[in-house]
Design a protein around this motif. Sequence first.
Motif, short mmCIF file in Angstrom:
data_model
loop_
_atom_site.label_atom_id
_atom_site.label_comp_id
_atom_site.label_asym_id
_atom_site.label_seq_id
_atom_site.Cartn_x
_atom_site.Cartn_y
_atom_site.Cartn_z
N ILE A 1 10.18 64.81 44.63
CA ILE A 1 8.80 64.31 44.58
C ILE A 1 8.63 63.18 45.59
CG2 ILE A 1 7.03 63.28 43.11
CD1 ILE A 1 8.46 64.48 40.69
N PHE A 2 7.65 63.32 46.48
CA PHE A 2 7.36 62.33 47.51
C PHE A 2 5.93 61.84 47.31
CE2 PHE A 2 10.65 65.06 49.08
CZ PHE A 2 11.51 64.24 49.78
N LEU A 3 5.78 60.57 46.96
CA LEU A 3 4.47 59.99 46.67
C LEU A 3 4.19 58.87 47.67
CD1 LEU A 3 4.84 59.87 42.79
CD2 LEU A 3 3.70 61.63 44.16
N ASP A 4 3.28 59.14 48.59
CA ASP A 4 2.99 58.23 49.71
C ASP A 4 1.84 57.29 49.33
OD1 ASP A 4 3.36 57.20 52.21
OD2 ASP A 4 2.73 58.99 53.30
N GLU A 5 2.03 55.98 49.57
CA GLU A 5 1.05 54.94 49.24
C GLU A 5 0.73 54.95 47.73
OE1 GLU A 5 0.59 52.68 51.19
OE2 GLU A 5 0.89 53.45 53.21
N ILE A 6 1.76 54.81 46.95
CA ILE A 6 1.67 54.90 45.49
C ILE A 6 0.81 53.81 44.87
CG2 ILE A 6 3.73 53.51 45.05
CD1 ILE A 6 2.72 56.69 43.13
N GLN A 7 0.60 52.70 45.60
CA GLN A 7 -0.17 51.60 45.02
C GLN A 7 -1.63 51.98 44.77
OE1 GLN A 7 0.91 51.48 48.23
NE2 GLN A 7 -0.98 51.33 49.43
N MET A 8 -2.06 53.14 45.27
CA MET A 8 -3.41 53.61 45.02
C MET A 8 -3.62 54.03 43.56
SD MET A 8 -4.75 53.21 48.00
CE MET A 8 -6.32 54.03 47.79
N VAL A 9 -2.52 54.22 42.84
CA VAL A 9 -2.59 54.73 41.46
C VAL A 9 -2.34 53.58 40.49
CG1 VAL A 9 -1.61 56.35 39.79
CG2 VAL A 9 -1.77 56.99 42.22
N GLU B 1 3.79 53.08 37.57
CA GLU B 1 5.15 52.99 37.04
C GLU B 1 5.34 53.83 35.78
OE1 GLU B 1 3.14 50.42 37.60
OE2 GLU B 1 4.12 48.81 38.72
N ARG B 2 4.30 53.97 34.98
CA ARG B 2 4.41 54.76 33.74
C ARG B 2 4.72 56.22 34.04
NH1 ARG B 2 3.05 52.14 29.19
NH2 ARG B 2 1.71 50.28 29.31
N ALA B 3 4.01 56.77 35.03
CA ALA B 3 4.25 58.17 35.39
C ALA B 3 5.62 58.34 36.02
CB ALA B 3 3.16 58.65 36.35
N ILE B 4 5.98 57.42 36.92
CA ILE B 4 7.29 57.50 37.58
C ILE B 4 8.40 57.41 36.54
CG2 ILE B 4 8.84 56.39 39.23
CD1 ILE B 4 6.41 57.72 40.51
N ASN B 5 8.26 56.50 35.61
CA ASN B 5 9.27 56.33 34.57
C ASN B 5 9.40 57.59 33.71
OD1 ASN B 5 11.16 54.58 33.07
ND2 ASN B 5 9.67 54.81 31.41
N SER B 6 8.28 58.22 33.42
CA SER B 6 8.31 59.44 32.61
C SER B 6 9.01 60.58 33.35
CB SER B 6 6.89 59.85 32.23
OG SER B 6 6.89 60.99 31.41
N PHE B 7 8.68 60.77 34.65
CA PHE B 7 9.37 61.80 35.44
C PHE B 7 10.87 61.54 35.45
CE2 PHE B 7 5.24 61.91 38.05
CZ PHE B 7 4.73 62.93 37.29
N HIS B 8 11.23 60.28 35.68
CA HIS B 8 12.63 59.90 35.78
C HIS B 8 13.38 60.19 34.47
CE1 HIS B 8 16.00 56.96 35.53
NE2 HIS B 8 16.12 57.20 36.83
N ALA B 9 12.72 59.96 33.35
CA ALA B 9 13.37 60.09 32.05
C ALA B 9 13.42 61.52 31.53
CB ALA B 9 12.67 59.19 31.03
N THR B 10 12.46 62.35 31.94
CA THR B 10 12.34 63.66 31.29
C THR B 10 12.48 64.86 32.21
OG1 THR B 10 9.91 63.71 31.57
CG2 THR B 10 10.78 62.62 29.59
N LYS B 11 12.48 64.67 33.51
CA LYS B 11 12.51 65.80 34.44
C LYS B 11 13.74 65.75 35.33
CE LYS B 11 8.34 67.05 33.09
NZ LYS B 11 8.10 68.27 32.27
N ASN B 12 14.11 66.92 35.86
CA ASN B 12 15.21 67.01 36.81
C ASN B 12 14.63 66.80 38.21
OD1 ASN B 12 17.58 67.55 38.16
ND2 ASN B 12 17.51 69.77 37.84
#
Length: 399
Positions: free
Chosen positions: A88-96, A100-111
């Motif tokens: 997953i490549f997310l460019d200019e993430i500060q727009m969202v 951090e909540r979404a990133i943390n969820s991907f990190h914890a639950t997805k491969n």
Amino acid sequence: MVKRELYLKRIRPFYESDLIKVITGIRRCGKSILLKQIMDEMKENHGVTDDHIIYMNLEDMKYAFVKNAMDLYGYVEKLIVDEEKYYIFLDEIQMVEEFERAINSFHATKNVSIFITGSNSRLLSGEMATLLTGRYVSFRVMPFRFQEMCEMLGVKKEEASEKEFMDYITWGGMPQRFYFKTEEETKVFMTDLYDSIVLKDIFWRGQVRDVDALNRLLEYIVLNPSQTFSPTSIAKYFESVNRKVAPDTIYNYMEKIVAAMVMNKAMRYDIRGKRVLTRFDKYYLTDVGFGKIKNTGFKTEIGALIENVVYNELLVRGYEVYVGKTTKGEIDFVAVKDGKKEYYQVAYLLATEDVIEREFGAYKDIQDNYPKYVLSMDRFDFSRDGIIHQNMIDFLLER
């Protein structure tokens, strides 16, 4: 296209890691291109297929609907359709908002292996960032260094001359500026870029109240790179132009300017006491080209611009860079990496005996055996007393 090997070799060991790769850098310094180079390497060397690469440029209107963490999670989650690893490549993430909540969820639950970029040095310093503590590695990207500029222009190392160097210290190293052929076109691009950074990354995100004060402050420090500033000294400058601004406000705005990566702050290092001092910092432009576009007749000293270029080069090489304080004076830079130090004095030309004595004599109070350098544009080797003199262009082009 210039392959940004210096950054790629630092990031490669983490391609497959579940640590989140955070890439920060001033707007338009080449972060998006770097992400694409990483994706190309993934496909060519790791066998990753396109359908397992998710790329989003969050400044693209295509993703205008992604406003918060739930929007981001919902969109990406639908693209993950099997148990294989996704990149997953997310460019200019500060727009969202609350990304951090979404990133943390991907990190914890997805491969997944996650790469994110942002145009603010405080990307992961807010309250929400505690969610990601210990789960990421960060990398700072700068505009093109002189060596990359020469590669971009097809100038071989042995052919690089003062002509290319003067162009670099005049217009800087923002990658897109090299696509413009005339000075007028380049100035328009650099001006628009500067205005965009000021508007989006300082005014808007920094929630600035006194717009006039910030504009005056920016103009002052951009036209005076490589200088020592303190909130008190700048407050006196404001008084001289009939504006009263509190030192606390100035300090707050300076921090916002540094966070937007327009400037970098170099703290002082007491060489004798071996400690970092917290007063009278020096500020350096992330790209010296910003000084040119704000210049309306004010003459910036060439020595200050060269000093700025050396500071940026040392940062790119991975050093922590300080201004050195001795008992009787100052060393331009103390560069620290892996517990070892190097000292640098920077001058335009060693034109007189007084200048030679000033630059080499700055080291008289330093008794340790760490390498000591004097950098200048001179081709004649002035090395003496164990102090190494090096030509500026040779220094910038060395591998």
